[in-house]
Write a protein that holds these residues in place. Sequence first.
Motif, PDB file in Angstrom:
ATOM      1  N   VAL A  93       0.821  -1.211   0.000  1.00  0.00           N
ATOM      2  CA  VAL A  93       0.000   0.000   0.000  1.00  0.00           C
ATOM      3  C   VAL A  93       0.857   1.264   0.000  1.00  0.00           C
ATOM      4  O   VAL A  93       1.850   1.352   0.734  1.00  0.00           O
ATOM      5  CB  VAL A  93      -0.937   0.021   1.234  1.00  0.00           C
ATOM      6  N   TYR A  94       0.465   2.240  -0.805  1.00  0.00           N
ATOM      7  CA  TYR A  94       1.031   3.574  -0.727  1.00  0.00           C
ATOM      8  C   TYR A  94      -0.116   4.581  -0.711  1.00  0.00           C
ATOM      9  O   TYR A  94      -1.268   4.244  -1.002  1.00  0.00           O
ATOM     10  CB  TYR A  94       2.005   3.857  -1.880  1.00  0.00           C
ATOM     11  N   ASP A  95       0.205   5.805  -0.353  1.00  0.00           N
ATOM     12  CA  ASP A  95      -0.772   6.888  -0.246  1.00  0.00           C
ATOM     13  C   ASP A  95      -0.620   7.779  -1.475  1.00  0.00           C
ATOM     14  O   ASP A  95       0.455   8.353  -1.699  1.00  0.00           O
ATOM     15  CB  ASP A  95      -0.489   7.664   1.048  1.00  0.00           C
ATOM     16  N   ILE A  96      -1.676   7.900  -2.277  1.00  0.00           N
ATOM     17  CA  ILE A  96      -1.557   8.661  -3.527  1.00  0.00           C
ATOM     18  C   ILE A  96      -1.314  10.144  -3.281  1.00  0.00           C
ATOM     19  O   ILE A  96      -0.924  10.867  -4.203  1.00  0.00           O
ATOM     20  CB  ILE A  96      -2.791   8.484  -4.430  1.00  0.00           C
ATOM     21  N   THR A  97      -1.499  10.618  -2.040  1.00  0.00           N
ATOM     22  CA  THR A  97      -1.275  12.040  -1.744  1.00  0.00           C
ATOM     23  C   THR A  97       0.116  12.303  -1.175  1.00  0.00           C
ATOM     24  O   THR A  97       0.462  13.459  -0.938  1.00  0.00           O
ATOM     25  CB  THR A  97      -2.325  12.563  -0.733  1.00  0.00           C
ATOM     26  N   ARG A  98       0.900  11.252  -0.958  1.00  0.00           N
ATOM     27  CA  ARG A  98       2.250  11.395  -0.388  1.00  0.00           C
ATOM     28  C   ARG A  98       3.259  10.701  -1.292  1.00  0.00           C
ATOM     29  O   ARG A  98       3.376   9.490  -1.310  1.00  0.00           O
ATOM     30  CB  ARG A  98       2.299  10.819   1.025  1.00  0.00           C
ATOM     31  N   ARG A  99       3.986  11.502  -2.048  1.00  0.00           N
ATOM     32  CA  ARG A  99       4.901  10.984  -3.065  1.00  0.00           C
ATOM     33  C   ARG A  99       5.940  10.030  -2.474  1.00  0.00           C
ATOM     34  O   ARG A  99       6.291   9.021  -3.100  1.00  0.00           O
ATOM     35  CB  ARG A  99       5.617  12.158  -3.741  1.00  0.00           C
ATOM     36  N   GLY A 126      -2.915   1.796  -4.441  1.00  0.00           N
ATOM     37  CA  GLY A 126      -2.775   3.232  -4.197  1.00  0.00           C
ATOM     38  C   GLY A 126      -3.974   3.684  -3.385  1.00  0.00           C
ATOM     39  O   GLY A 126      -5.083   3.820  -3.922  1.00  0.00           O
ATOM     40  N   ASN A 127      -3.780   3.899  -2.095  1.00  0.00           N
ATOM     41  CA  ASN A 127      -4.899   4.188  -1.200  1.00  0.00           C
ATOM     42  C   ASN A 127      -5.192   5.693  -1.126  1.00  0.00           C
ATOM     43  O   ASN A 127      -4.383   6.518  -1.517  1.00  0.00           O
ATOM     44  CB  ASN A 127      -4.578   3.638   0.192  1.00  0.00           C
ATOM     45  N   LYS A 128      -6.373   5.999  -0.606  1.00  0.00           N
ATOM     46  CA  LYS A 128      -6.876   7.371  -0.394  1.00  0.00           C
ATOM     47  C   LYS A 128      -7.244   8.046  -1.710  1.00  0.00           C
ATOM     48  O   LYS A 128      -7.060   9.264  -1.874  1.00  0.00           O
ATOM     49  CB  LYS A 128      -5.878   8.216   0.409  1.00  0.00           C
ATOM     50  N   CYS A 129      -7.822   7.279  -2.635  1.00  0.00           N
ATOM     51  CA  CYS A 129      -8.199   7.880  -3.922  1.00  0.00           C
ATOM     52  C   CYS A 129      -9.399   8.819  -3.767  1.00  0.00           C
ATOM     53  O   CYS A 129      -9.740   9.534  -4.724  1.00  0.00           O
ATOM     54  CB  CYS A 129      -8.460   6.810  -4.974  1.00  0.00           C
ATOM     55  N   ASP A 130     -10.035   8.831  -2.592  1.00  0.00           N
ATOM     56  CA  ASP A 130     -11.072   9.830  -2.340  1.00  0.00           C
ATOM     57  C   ASP A 130     -10.477  11.230  -2.246  1.00  0.00           C
ATOM     58  O   ASP A 130     -11.198  12.228  -2.334  1.00  0.00           O
ATOM     59  CB  ASP A 130     -11.822   9.497  -1.051  1.00  0.00           C
ATOM     60  N   SER A 157     -10.015   3.322  -1.572  1.00  0.00           N
ATOM     61  CA  SER A 157     -10.294   4.296  -0.520  1.00  0.00           C
ATOM     62  C   SER A 157     -10.905   3.556   0.656  1.00  0.00           C
ATOM     63  O   SER A 157     -12.004   2.999   0.542  1.00  0.00           O
ATOM     64  CB  SER A 157     -11.265   5.383  -1.010  1.00  0.00           C
ATOM     65  N   ALA A 158     -10.207   3.547   1.780  1.00  0.00           N
ATOM     66  CA  ALA A 158     -10.787   2.957   2.980  1.00  0.00           C
ATOM     67  C   ALA A 158     -11.972   3.803   3.463  1.00  0.00           C
ATOM     68  O   ALA A 158     -12.915   3.268   4.052  1.00  0.00           O
ATOM     69  CB  ALA A 158      -9.726   2.848   4.081  1.00  0.00           C
ATOM     70  N   LYS A 159     -11.948   5.088   3.183  1.00  0.00           N
ATOM     71  CA  LYS A 159     -13.024   5.978   3.631  1.00  0.00           C
ATOM     72  C   LYS A 159     -14.333   5.665   2.916  1.00  0.00           C
ATOM     73  O   LYS A 159     -15.392   5.548   3.549  1.00  0.00           O
ATOM     74  CB  LYS A 159     -12.626   7.433   3.403  1.00  0.00           C
TER      75      LYS A 159
END
Length: 216
Positions: A93-99, A126-130, A157-159
């Motif tokens: 998992v990576y966060d799409i908002t944190r390079r 790629g998580n947090k696509c919301d 998106s877990a949200k």
Amino acid sequence: METPRRNLPWVQFYKCVTIGDEAVGKSCLLLRFMGKKFRPELDPTIGMEADQRIISIDDKPTKFQIWDPAGEESRMFCTSRGLYRGAAAAILVYDITRRETFDHIGRWLKEAEELAPPNLTTILVGNKCDLSHERAVSYEEGQEFAEKHGLIFMESSAKTNQNVEEAFFTAARTVSKKSEDGVLHPSAECAGLPLLLHVKFGRGAGSFQACGCCIS
């Protein structure tokens, strides 16, 4: 959506691990998969958490056990062979908002390839696509990395619960297919036979079913 089941009879057992930098949403994805509500202020994982769910794969009740280790601050624990021993799948998992979390996935993948059994199924998420309006990593970049390394890729998106079920079910279906095709064999270390172990969870203490070799 299939209702999560934990204690029903099962005929096959697979271990999965979640890996990636701290605070990319690994624990939130696991909570969602277990049918729990999204918690935006979830405390960081300390040590190791684990849960399991009985799911149906090709009409076979399958125990899918997921290990969720702490992030960067506990790398000495996470990189031990105990985490990966007997694992058939990994959710990277990576966060799409944190390079920087995307820049580190090559390192996580290398670690998994070195420590996990052969033929590990890896799903790149790629998580947090919301939060696409804050995007620092494009969809195409994630897809390109996945294609280059032979991974399955999706954004989640877990949200909003987008692609959470799909990520874990895709991992389980792929592992089951490899097993049927004879590509994946139970090792001498981990034959998938359950043994009740007690593990200290990051948010309390509990017990769950695990094969005896899964902890070093």
